[in-house]
Every structure is written in structure tokens, then in C-alpha cells.
Design a protein around this motif. Sequence first.
Motif, mmCIF file in Angstrom:
data_model
loop_
_atom_site.group_PDB
_atom_site.id
_atom_site.type_symbol
_atom_site.label_atom_id
_atom_site.label_comp_id
_atom_site.label_asym_id
_atom_site.label_seq_id
_atom_site.Cartn_x
_atom_site.Cartn_y
_atom_site.Cartn_z
ATOM 1 N N MET A 177 0.766 -0.982 0.138
ATOM 2 C CA MET A 177 0.072 0.159 0.132
ATOM 3 C C MET A 177 0.361 1.529 -0.037
ATOM 4 O O MET A 177 0.312 2.274 -0.748
ATOM 5 N N LYS A 233 0.715 4.245 -2.857
ATOM 6 C CA LYS A 233 0.513 5.617 -2.304
ATOM 7 C C LYS A 233 1.668 6.913 -3.133
ATOM 8 O O LYS A 233 1.292 7.683 -3.690
ATOM 9 N N GLN A 234 2.973 6.237 -3.077
ATOM 10 C CA GLN A 234 4.833 6.538 -4.187
ATOM 11 C C GLN A 234 4.249 7.042 -5.169
ATOM 12 O O GLN A 234 4.309 7.927 -6.371
ATOM 13 N N MET A 253 1.680 6.927 -6.785
ATOM 14 C CA MET A 253 0.435 7.512 -7.513
ATOM 15 C C MET A 253 1.142 8.885 -7.639
ATOM 16 O O MET A 253 0.307 9.565 -8.153
ATOM 17 N N TRP A 278 -1.479 17.792 -6.416
ATOM 18 C CA TRP A 278 -1.596 16.746 -5.462
ATOM 19 C C TRP A 278 -1.833 16.614 -4.281
ATOM 20 O O TRP A 278 -2.920 17.049 -3.697
ATOM 21 N N MET A 306 -4.835 15.047 -3.497
ATOM 22 C CA MET A 306 -3.993 13.651 -2.763
ATOM 23 C C MET A 306 -5.092 12.803 -1.589
ATOM 24 O O MET A 306 -5.163 11.790 -1.694
ATOM 25 N N LYS A 307 -5.256 13.806 -0.453
ATOM 26 C CA LYS A 307 -6.457 13.075 0.865
ATOM 27 C C LYS A 307 -7.482 12.882 0.226
ATOM 28 O O LYS A 307 -7.948 11.645 0.890
ATOM 29 N N GLN A 345 -7.174 9.556 -1.528
ATOM 30 C CA GLN A 345 -6.394 8.128 -1.238
ATOM 31 C C GLN A 345 -8.035 7.497 -0.261
ATOM 32 O O GLN A 345 -7.671 6.695 0.080
ATOM 33 N N TRP A 398 -10.968 7.828 -1.303
ATOM 34 C CA TRP A 398 -11.954 7.015 -2.332
ATOM 35 C C TRP A 398 -11.110 6.344 -2.602
ATOM 36 O O TRP A 398 -11.967 4.528 -3.029
ATOM 37 N N LEU A 399 -9.865 6.053 -2.472
ATOM 38 C CA LEU A 399 -9.515 4.792 -3.032
ATOM 39 C C LEU A 399 -9.387 3.615 -2.017
ATOM 40 O O LEU A 399 -9.814 2.355 -2.080
ATOM 41 N N GLN A 400 -9.720 4.403 -0.637
ATOM 42 C CA GLN A 400 -9.238 3.202 0.702
ATOM 43 C C GLN A 400 -11.493 3.519 1.092
ATOM 44 O O GLN A 400 -11.213 1.924 0.738
#
Length: 269
Positions: A110, A114-115, A117, A152, A219-220, A223, A225-227
Motif C-alpha cells: 500500500m 501511494k508513492q 500515485m 496533488w 491527495m487526501k 486516497q 476514495w481509494l480506501q
Amino acid sequence: MGSACIKVTKYFLFLFNLLFFILGAVILGFGVWILADRSSFISVLQTSSSSLKVGACVFIGVGAVTMFMGFLGCIGAIKEVRCLLGLYFAFLLLILIVQVAAGVLFYFNMGKLKQEMGNIVAELIRDYKDSHEDRLQEAWDYVQAQVKCCGWVSFYNWTDNAELMNRTNVTYPCSCEDRSEADDDSFLVRKGFCEAFDSNRTESGNSPEYWPVYREGCMKRVQAWLQENVGIILGVCVGVAVIELLGMLLSICLCRHVHSEDYSKVPKY
């Protein structure tokens, strides 16, 4: 009494495999969606990230095998063929092991995702060109307009774009424009760079402080949304795993009660 239990087990196994077949179709459809999506942040990731492409192919493969195993289990349950039930149990066990291994691998990667992305978006913003038709640019414009964010980490990420910062007038990314106070509720994604006209401004140059854009980075929100979607994926996988365990248990019970092998029950095509 024993015959009645066998019949109940057989039809329960058939129903579980029918549901198993449907969930396999859901997993396969999710993998196809990742590869085919062209209008969200997934499009940016799957075009630039090989790991996401591999993950999508794994979902498609597991979904297809799951559907096949559901079909095989239905035939084995209705026809009471021990060889099919045994094969069904072995494949279910293999799929369960693969799913657990994939889940562990995804969990420990994970941070890398994230990095990756962040690097993908930074490169995309830096190379963004006005009046240029590009699928990645269109996808990122869609994300910024839909999520109501800019850049971002923050909107200052757009200062890395040389073409944008070389403008003499106040120019900003159109998809970043702050439309929170707009009267119309229509959702229209604007592309490229837009000029802002401010009669009160006297100095020249393209200063980001004068951009009428969203201040918060994506970014937040991306992330988050992905979670949320990862939760849906994990929920589907847990549901499939529970059905697999129940299917394995029922197949073993039915296989133990089918004493004689009768290959005449195997359907002929």
C-alpha cells in the motif's frame, strides 16, 4: 433420514455454487472495469502503473476461474459425481490460498502504491499541455473537477508546469476553477488553461496567488476514495472466501456420502 440429508446437502451446495458463480462474475467485471475505465483516477493509474494492470489481470483471471468452478460445482452436486466434487474441492482450496496471498501482498504494498500515485500525478502535471488531446490529461481534469481539488499536495504543484508559468497574464488550470459559488448545478469538465481577468490587478506575471482555483490538493480526497473502494473490494473478497469455505465443507460432506462412482451421470455433449 440419510437420503434426505444428502438431498438437502446437494441442493444447498448447488445454491452456494450459483452464488459463487455470480460473485465470480462480479470479480471479473471489476477487473474489466479497471482496464476499461477512461473517466476517473483509475484511468491515470492503470495507464502509468504496471502493478495496477497486473492486479486487474489477476482479478479477471480469478473471476473467470471462480465462475468455472461454480459451474463445475453445480454439475458435481446435481449429478453426484465424486471426481467432479473432489476436483471442485481442490480448486476451491487453491483459489482460497491465492486470494489470501494476494491480499497479504496488496496490504504490504500500500505504501509503495501511494508513492507511485504521487510520482505519476507530479509527472502528469509537469508535462500537461494546453490544447492537447490526451487521455491522461482528460482523466486528471475530470478528477480535479469532480473531486473539487487542484494539484496533488496543493494547487502550488501546478507551478512546476513551465508552459503555464511562462504566461504573462494570470492563467490557471481550467479544471481547477473554484465553482463552489456557481448558480448552476451542471457538471461540465473544462480542459486546458484559462485566463483570469482582474481589473484591480496592476502587476504583470502569472502568480498562483491570483488563481481562482480550489486551494486543497487531491491527495487526501483521492486516497479516501481509494480506501472506500478498497473496503468494497475486501468486502467482496471476504464474501467469496466465506462461500468458498462453505462450498468446500458441503462438497466434502456430499463426496463422503456418494459411495459408488457412476460415470453415466456425467453429462455428455
